[in-house]
Design a protein around this motif. Structure first.
Motif, PDB file in Angstrom:
ATOM      1  N   SER A 123       7.659  -2.840  -9.609  1.00  0.00           N
ATOM      2  CA  SER A 123       8.485  -3.735 -10.537  1.00  0.00           C
ATOM      3  C   SER A 123       9.216  -4.705  -9.592  1.00  0.00           C
ATOM      4  CB  SER A 123       9.167  -3.130 -11.460  1.00  0.00           C
ATOM      5  OG  SER A 123       8.420  -2.261 -12.550  1.00  0.00           O
ATOM      6  N   MET A 124      10.109  -4.117  -8.519  1.00  0.00           N
ATOM      7  CA  MET A 124      11.023  -4.969  -7.953  1.00  0.00           C
ATOM      8  C   MET A 124      10.040  -5.964  -6.999  1.00  0.00           C
ATOM      9  SD  MET A 124      13.420  -1.749  -6.749  1.00  0.00           S
ATOM     10  CE  MET A 124      14.282  -2.621  -5.555  1.00  0.00           C
ATOM     11  N   LEU A 145      17.466   0.698  -4.166  1.00  0.00           N
ATOM     12  CA  LEU A 145      17.591   0.002  -2.524  1.00  0.00           C
ATOM     13  C   LEU A 145      16.995   1.081  -1.882  1.00  0.00           C
ATOM     14  CD1 LEU A 145      21.072  -1.941  -2.726  1.00  0.00           C
ATOM     15  CD2 LEU A 145      18.735  -2.885  -2.868  1.00  0.00           C
ATOM     16  N   ASN A 146      17.418   2.489  -2.056  1.00  0.00           N
ATOM     17  CA  ASN A 146      17.161   3.452  -0.847  1.00  0.00           C
ATOM     18  C   ASN A 146      15.643   3.395  -0.925  1.00  0.00           C
ATOM     19  OD1 ASN A 146      17.968   5.317   1.098  1.00  0.00           O
ATOM     20  ND2 ASN A 146      17.432   6.917  -0.350  1.00  0.00           N
ATOM     21  N   ILE A 147      14.859   3.445  -1.772  1.00  0.00           N
ATOM     22  CA  ILE A 147      13.368   3.440  -1.926  1.00  0.00           C
ATOM     23  C   ILE A 147      12.878   2.791  -0.828  1.00  0.00           C
ATOM     24  CG2 ILE A 147      11.387   3.120  -3.162  1.00  0.00           C
ATOM     25  CD1 ILE A 147      12.761   3.494  -5.718  1.00  0.00           C
ATOM     26  N   PHE A 148      13.325   1.378  -0.685  1.00  0.00           N
ATOM     27  CA  PHE A 148      12.859   0.466   0.336  1.00  0.00           C
ATOM     28  C   PHE A 148      13.388   0.634   1.765  1.00  0.00           C
ATOM     29  CE2 PHE A 148      11.493  -1.463  -3.507  1.00  0.00           C
ATOM     30  CZ  PHE A 148      10.368  -2.199  -3.068  1.00  0.00           C
ATOM     31  N   THR A 149      14.648   1.165   1.919  1.00  0.00           N
ATOM     32  CA  THR A 149      15.064   1.709   2.988  1.00  0.00           C
ATOM     33  C   THR A 149      14.289   2.748   3.638  1.00  0.00           C
ATOM     34  OG1 THR A 149      17.414   0.918   2.404  1.00  0.00           O
ATOM     35  CG2 THR A 149      17.134   2.530   4.347  1.00  0.00           C
ATOM     36  N   LEU A 197       0.744  -1.180   0.053  1.00  0.00           N
ATOM     37  CA  LEU A 197       0.018   0.213  -0.187  1.00  0.00           C
ATOM     38  C   LEU A 197       0.935   1.328   0.039  1.00  0.00           C
ATOM     39  CD1 LEU A 197      -2.850  -1.037   2.474  1.00  0.00           C
ATOM     40  CD2 LEU A 197      -2.822  -1.081   0.368  1.00  0.00           C
ATOM     41  N   ALA A 198       2.005   1.073   1.043  1.00  0.00           N
ATOM     42  CA  ALA A 198       2.734   2.435   0.883  1.00  0.00           C
ATOM     43  C   ALA A 198       3.416   2.881  -0.578  1.00  0.00           C
ATOM     44  CB  ALA A 198       3.871   2.202   1.733  1.00  0.00           C
ATOM     45  N   VAL A 199       4.071   1.700  -1.210  1.00  0.00           N
ATOM     46  CA  VAL A 199       4.688   1.698  -2.481  1.00  0.00           C
ATOM     47  C   VAL A 199       3.567   2.476  -3.584  1.00  0.00           C
ATOM     48  CG1 VAL A 199       5.185   0.835  -4.816  1.00  0.00           C
ATOM     49  CG2 VAL A 199       5.970  -0.181  -2.534  1.00  0.00           C
ATOM     50  N   THR A 223      14.836  -3.391   5.011  1.00  0.00           N
ATOM     51  CA  THR A 223      15.581  -2.799   3.798  1.00  0.00           C
ATOM     52  C   THR A 223      14.976  -3.980   2.792  1.00  0.00           C
ATOM     53  OG1 THR A 223      17.584  -4.264   4.170  1.00  0.00           O
ATOM     54  CG2 THR A 223      17.496  -2.074   5.193  1.00  0.00           C
ATOM     55  N   TRP A 224      15.698  -3.598   1.616  1.00  0.00           N
ATOM     56  CA  TRP A 224      15.366  -4.466   0.473  1.00  0.00           C
ATOM     57  C   TRP A 224      15.751  -5.939   0.792  1.00  0.00           C
ATOM     58  CZ3 TRP A 224      12.461  -5.308  -3.093  1.00  0.00           C
ATOM     59  CH2 TRP A 224      12.517  -6.072  -4.336  1.00  0.00           C
ATOM     60  N   ARG A 225      16.841  -6.007   1.556  1.00  0.00           N
ATOM     61  CA  ARG A 225      17.535  -7.313   1.737  1.00  0.00           C
ATOM     62  C   ARG A 225      16.236  -8.068   2.441  1.00  0.00           C
ATOM     63  NH1 ARG A 225      22.646  -9.510   2.584  1.00  0.00           N
ATOM     64  NH2 ARG A 225      23.384  -7.315   2.076  1.00  0.00           N
TER      65      ARG A 225
END
Length: 451
Positions: A268-269, A356-360, A253-255, A376-378
């Motif tokens: 996409s990720m 990666l920073n988008i998800f951080t 939802l946040a995306v 994080t993305w990990r």
């Protein structure tokens, strides 16, 4: 007037020492020996000269020198044979000096190792270069100036210990890590540093013997000093946790609230089931093609592997849902500026660190709102694979989908099937799962409003 010559017997069969004054006043020192019935002489030097150690060479010095040379000369039948012997020794010394000059320093070894990673197209070379600069080159300049062959296991241990003990590096954005997370993060970084150093020395060992090596630098290594430094215990515990279904729903939802291209890249990720970001960021328009049998596909290049592992094409079917999600990105091709779809500004491909920073940042925000733990993305990648497993997607199929490493001769060298049919089926299931999370949230909100 002083005598022009002075001679002194060195003993039976040892010849004699001769001092001869020249017209200039210089006194030259010779060794006289009888060979084949003929007397021969060999110049040793100049009386009272200063030798390489800064000492004046007087009579006592030349007596010792003459006796030493005489003993050495007597091992040869002729002076010519002795001269050839000395010439070979001199050449060997020159070669040893040249060889020593060619042997690289610790810093050269690390630099050459990273340069080789870049030359081979390894995606992690920038991370490795930064890690080595932060933890080795900057804090240990004297150690880096030493020959690589002189580095010892205690030196490697000290480098890794410094990485463990130095303060946590932060960029000042968002909440600070907890003490526990910082400790585990340092352990992970220290263990990665240990692995990088071990790989660098392995590269050096192979380089010296490789007839195809680039350049003339040799390291003279005989052992790998990082090999016996133990693995850091507890270094990998931090990444075992995954998001719950409710936390993943909050991410989905946040995306949707992100700017258009940020949203398209982040979705996409997610909908591509957590492919490695470096592979996505390398994609260009030529990587989007029609397979004929399976329809539109996206080709990613997998460069993960050892130094002798060739690049591998990783094909993913462009399902209708993926095409819909990536529509704002695919539209960039018509503008003719961006080299590929994963671009925010529409001119260059996004850097992996930016993606990666988008998800951080999402992790920081959702944690501050109490909707999830900080991630994080990990963590997202681990979450996706865990949820896929819970949906019944087998480990083998997840490996095909996410381009995990293949093991065994058959899988690595003979299995060239792309598994597009299986990937399409699993990507469709995963898309329905993510869409279902968003639908469940909307349904819950409607029920709450009616209540």
């Amino acid at each position: 007037m002083p005598k022009r010559t002075f001679s002194e017997n060195l003993g039976r069969g040892a010849g004699s020492m001769l001092l001869e004054r020249r017209s200039t006043g210089t006194i030259e020192v010779y060794l006289l020996l009888r060979r084949g019935g003929k007397q021969q002489r060999r110049k040793l030097g100049v009386y009272d000269e200063v030798n390489e150690h800064g000492q004046r060479c007087g009579l006592a010095y030349w007596r010792r020198e003459a006796a030493s040379v005489s003993a050495e000369l007597r091992q040869f039948d002729t002076l010519h044979a002795y001269d050839e012997h000395r010439r070979r020794i001199a050449l060997e010394k020159e070669r040893a000096v040249a060889e020593e000059a060619r042997q690289g320093t610790f810093q050269q070894l690390l630099s050459d190792y990273v340069d080789n990673m870049e030359r081979l197209g390894r995606s992690s070379f920038k991370e490795v270069r930064g890690t080595l600069k932060l933890n080795v080159l900057t804090p240990f300049p004297a150690l880096c100036a030493r020959r690589a062959k002189d580095i010892t296991p205690p030196d490697i241990s000290e480098i890794v210990r410094h990485c463990l003990q130095r303060p946590v590096a932060t960029k000042g954005r968002g909440a600070r890590p907890t003490k526990a997370n910082a400790t585990i993060g340092k352990k992970r970084q220290a263990d990665k540093l240990r692995a990088y150093l071990q790989a660098a020395f392995s590269f050096g060992l192979e380089n010296d013997l490789d007839p195809l090596r680039v350049g003339n630098t040799l390291y003279g290594l005989t052992v790998n000093p990082a090999r016996d430094v133990p693995v850091i215990k507890g270094a990998n515990r931090a990444n075992t946790w995954v998001l719950t279904k409710d936390e993943l729903r909050a991410v989905v939802l946040a995306v949707e609230e992100l700017p258009v291209r940020h949203c398209a890249i982040a979705k996409s990720m997610l909908y591509l089931a957590g492919q490695r970001v470096e592979m996505l960021c390398r994609a260009v328009w030529a990587d989007f093609l029609d397979d004929g049998e399976h329809g539109p596909v996206m080709r990613l290049v997998d460069r993960k592997g050892g130094h002798d592992t060739p690049d591998r094409d990783h094909l993913l079917p462009m399902t209708p849902r993926l095409s819909q999600i990536m529509a704002p990105l695919l539209a960039l091709e018509a503008q003719g500026k961006a080299p590929g779809p994963f671009s925010i500004r529409g001119s260059v491909n996004i850097a992996p660190s930016t993606a990666l920073n988008i998800f951080t940042e999402l992790g920081d925000r959702l944690a501050s709102e109490g909707k999830s733990r900080r991630f994080t993305w990990r963590n997202i990648r681990a979450t996706i694979e865990t949820h896929l497993a819970a949906m019944g997607v087998t480990q083998e199929r997840r490996a095909w989908l996410l381009s995990h490493g293949r093991s065994g001769v058959q899988a690595k060298h003979y299995d060239r099937y792309s598994y597009l049919y299986e990937k399409r089926h699993d990507l469709d299931r995963w898309a329905r799962y993510l869409d279902g999370l968003a639908v469940e949230s909307k349904t819950d909100n409607v029920v709450q409003l009616r209540g």
